[in-house]
Design an enzyme around this catalytic site. Structure first.
Site, PDB file in Angstrom:
ATOM      1  N   TYR A   1       0.863  -1.179   0.000  1.00  0.00           N
ATOM      2  CA  TYR A   1       0.000   0.000   0.000  1.00  0.00           C
ATOM      3  C   TYR A   1       0.897   1.225   0.000  1.00  0.00           C
ATOM      4  O   TYR A   1       1.544   1.536   1.011  1.00  0.00           O
ATOM      5  CB  TYR A   1      -0.907   0.016   1.230  1.00  0.00           C
ATOM      6  CG  TYR A   1      -2.191  -0.758   1.061  1.00  0.00           C
ATOM      7  CD1 TYR A   1      -3.401  -0.107   0.859  1.00  0.00           C
ATOM      8  CD2 TYR A   1      -2.192  -2.149   1.100  1.00  0.00           C
ATOM      9  CE1 TYR A   1      -4.576  -0.809   0.709  1.00  0.00           C
ATOM     10  CE2 TYR A   1      -3.360  -2.863   0.948  1.00  0.00           C
ATOM     11  CZ  TYR A   1      -4.556  -2.190   0.757  1.00  0.00           C
ATOM     12  OH  TYR A   1      -5.720  -2.896   0.599  1.00  0.00           O
TER      13      TYR A   1
ATOM     14  N   HIS B   1     -17.027  -3.272  -3.213  1.00  0.00           N
ATOM     15  CA  HIS B   1     -15.640  -3.761  -3.128  1.00  0.00           C
ATOM     16  C   HIS B   1     -15.505  -4.891  -2.119  1.00  0.00           C
ATOM     17  O   HIS B   1     -15.798  -4.734  -0.932  1.00  0.00           O
ATOM     18  CB  HIS B   1     -14.706  -2.623  -2.728  1.00  0.00           C
ATOM     19  CG  HIS B   1     -13.261  -3.018  -2.712  1.00  0.00           C
ATOM     20  ND1 HIS B   1     -12.577  -3.407  -3.849  1.00  0.00           N
ATOM     21  CD2 HIS B   1     -12.361  -3.111  -1.690  1.00  0.00           C
ATOM     22  CE1 HIS B   1     -11.326  -3.699  -3.533  1.00  0.00           C
ATOM     23  NE2 HIS B   1     -11.176  -3.532  -2.232  1.00  0.00           N
TER      24      HIS B   1
END
Length: 615
Positions: free
Chosen positions: A206, A388
């Protein structure tokens, strides 16, 4: 029957190639090429009596096939096949896939041929059917993630098309013709990117950085965004890209770092502005609202978050992914906001291994929105959403409650596809009032897993999120819930005195169908902890309960069977009279067999409709 003939017959879901020199009447409002080489083009439209009309134009002097597949695979697919013989006679009939090797003609013929012709370049087939027929072999056109499957070819050739997603024909949602979207006369672009970023040799990364928004002297609206992605060895490393607005009082770090690593400052800013995930494309917001920049109330900086999945641990990759914003001084009526709902991403949310179906729930209670916003929150008009989950997700829905009673299912996708995630528009704006509850339910499948899947950032972890796009904007950035893990552990016969012990205790459960269902029931009945955050990172918690979801009955089916199967006199010999292939006559009940190799090619299918939204 010849193997070549069989191959030619079965490529599910025929996309088509439009020839501008041969216009069709009546006009079908929506159209697109469905492959990069412009071989296949489709036009489509629907009417008030739930009839869908399709026209395929395929760059082939041969046959075409078109259909729907529930999961992108052959079994259960609903197919129509048509073509023209050299003598001018035509064939057209409704079929379904019995299994991975067999295709059977439907006894009830529910596709109605409107026209079928070919020239030296194109085969053009126009037909229609109801959204929902009374034939169990036909897939209902409901808006769930069905997949188009298609093939076309001549006697001795077969062409497979890998086309773009086809979600704009979400039949129970607002089907937006691009011509209906107001494209401003004056607009600018602005790229938010990680320039020349070395992708770490790790399965999950990330990466976050903080970037200023465009400096403008007057208010502008961001009305459209598109992904900027880099392909490495035919693979996208970027799994998702999110743009978060930062409160103007935030003290932000510089550089690029792990979003959720040692430095907590790189996790600042939680108000999503726009987002992209695998399968998404350029998205233009409907005409009612857009994202405001340039006023004292608007954010000046954003946090750019890119999730990389380098599962093959490929070294030396340099990435330049990001989001391109389109903004304009031509303002829309309202400023838009995004509310993040669902299950709070934390390991107290888990999915047992070996589950054919396991439902998780995340609750949002909006009773404190006014207090946290600082002023009364106006009614929120939801106009779009993004669903999602990660790889185990099979279905997502968001449900609205008011005064303890279900108001509506805001949106749902019962055939969720991880590889096809996109921002979608609602058919009509729906209203959420302060005090309403929003419940997100996710359905997971973990038959291929032997260990518990915990909620977390990795692609191999799980998430359960619904991003709601609404207007007018307020200061609430997220409202998510999670179950009391101690209650779940106790229901499964485990000791736990706090949340940490609860997360550890579920690892000692012997998972089978009985304990899986017990865990699902306990998670639904456990108290929900609801976390509400604002753009300035103000946070409050409250508790709630999970209410039952009422599933509305589907509408009536339409039986239009009786349309004759259209065949030329030589169809028993071949699909094309010139083919050096022979076969026995085809009857309504005859079964065709085709090679297993074709199934691999059927992976080249894509989204026709996405998410079933009832208004």
């Amino acid at each position: 029957m010849s193997l070549q003939w069989i191959k030619s017959l079965l490529f599910l879901l025929s996309f088509l190639c439009l020839c501008p020199s041969q216009p069709s009447t009546p006009l079908l409002r929506f159209s697109t090429f469905l492959d990069h080489s412009n071989m296949v083009y489709m036009r489509w439209d629907h009417d008030e009596v739930e009839t869908m009309t399709f026209e395929l134009q395929v760059r082939t002097a041969g046959w075409v096939a078109f259909g729907f597949s529930p999961h992108g695979e052959l079994p259960g697919s609903d197919i129509v096949i048509g073509g023209v013989f050299p003598n001018g006679s035509i064939y057209f009939s409704d079929w379904h896939a019995v299994d991975e090797e067999n295709l059977e003609e439907d006894k009830s013929q529910d596709y109605q041929l409107l026209s079928l012709k070919e020239d030296e370049t194109f085969t053009i087939m126009r037909f229609k059917r109801y959204f929902q027929t009374c034939d169990p072999n036909d897939l209902a056109i409901t808006g769930d993630t069905a997949r188009l499957i298609s093939a076309f070819g001549t006697d001795d050739t077969l062409q497979f098309s890998k086309g773009q997603r086809f979600i704009k024909s979400v039949f129970l949602m607002r089907v937006i013709n691009p011509a209906e979207l107001n494209e401003p006369k004056i607009f600018f672009t602005y790229d938010l990117m990680l320039n020349d970023f070395p992708v770490p040799v790790e399965e999950t990364t990330y990466a976050c950085t903080f970037i200023p928004l465009p400096i403008v002297k007057q208010k502008h609206h961001i009305y459209k965004f598109e992904p900027i992605t880099t392909t490495h060895q035919n693979t996208l490393m970027a799994h998702h890209i999110l743009v978060y607005a930062c409160g103007n009082g935030s003290v932000l770090p510089t550089g690029i770092s792990d979003c959720y690593g040692a430095d907590p400052d790189f996790a600042l800013c939680s108000q999503v502005i726009v987002g992209w995930a695998i399968g998404g494309e350029t998205h233009q917001f409907p005409n009612e609202a857009a994202i405001s920049i340039g006023t004292p109330m608007d954010p000046q900086y954003i946090r750019l978050e890119i999730h990389y999945s380098n599962f093959d641990l490929i070294p030396g990759l340099i990435d330049n992914s990001g989001i391109r914003l389109y903004y304009t001084p031509e303002l829309r009526p309202y400023d838009m906001g995004v509310l993040q709902t669902g299950v709070f991403t934390f390991p107290v949310h888990f999915i047992p291994p070996g589950a054919d179906s396991y439902k998780s729930y995340g609750l949002c209670k909006s009773s404190q929105f006014d207090e946290m916003n600082g002023t009364p929150v106006p009614d929120m008009k939801v106009i779009g959403f993004l669903l999602h989950t990660h790889l185990a997700g099979r279905g997502v829905k968001a449900v609205q409650y008011r005064n303890g009673e279900q108001v509506r299912i805001i949106c749902e996708d019962n055939k969720y596809d991880f590889s096809l995630q996109e921002t979608r528009d609602l058919k009509e704006a729906i209203t959420i009032k302060t005090g309403d509850e929003i419940l997100v339910e996710c359905n997971f499948q973990t038959l291929d897993r032997t260990e518990i899947t915990f909620s977390g950032p990795s692609t191999l972890n799980e998430m359960c999120l619904v991003f709601l796009f609404y207007y007018p904007r307020n200061n609430i950035s997220s409202c998510m819930g999670y179950p009391d893990i101690q209650q779940i552990a106790h229901a499964l016969g485990q000791e736990a005195s706090d949340a940490m012990e609860g997360m550890m205790a579920v690892n000692y459960v012997e998972w089978n169908n009985e304990t899986i269902k017990a865990a699902e029931k306990a998670a639904k009945e456990a108290d929900q902890i609801v976390i509400i955050k604002t753009i300035d990172e103000l946070q409050k918690n409250e508790s709630g309960i999970i209410r039952d979801i009422i599933i509305a009955e589907s509408g009536p089916c339409h039986d239009i069977s009786g349309h004759p199967i259209v065949r030329g006199p030589q169809v028993a010999a071949s699909l094309r009279g010139a083919a050096a292939v022979t076969s026995k006559a085809l009857s309504n009940a005859e079964i065709l067999t085709f090679p297993l190799l074709l199934l691999k090619q059927l992976a080249f299918t894509w989204l026709l409709t996405s998410s079933h939204c009832r208004i």
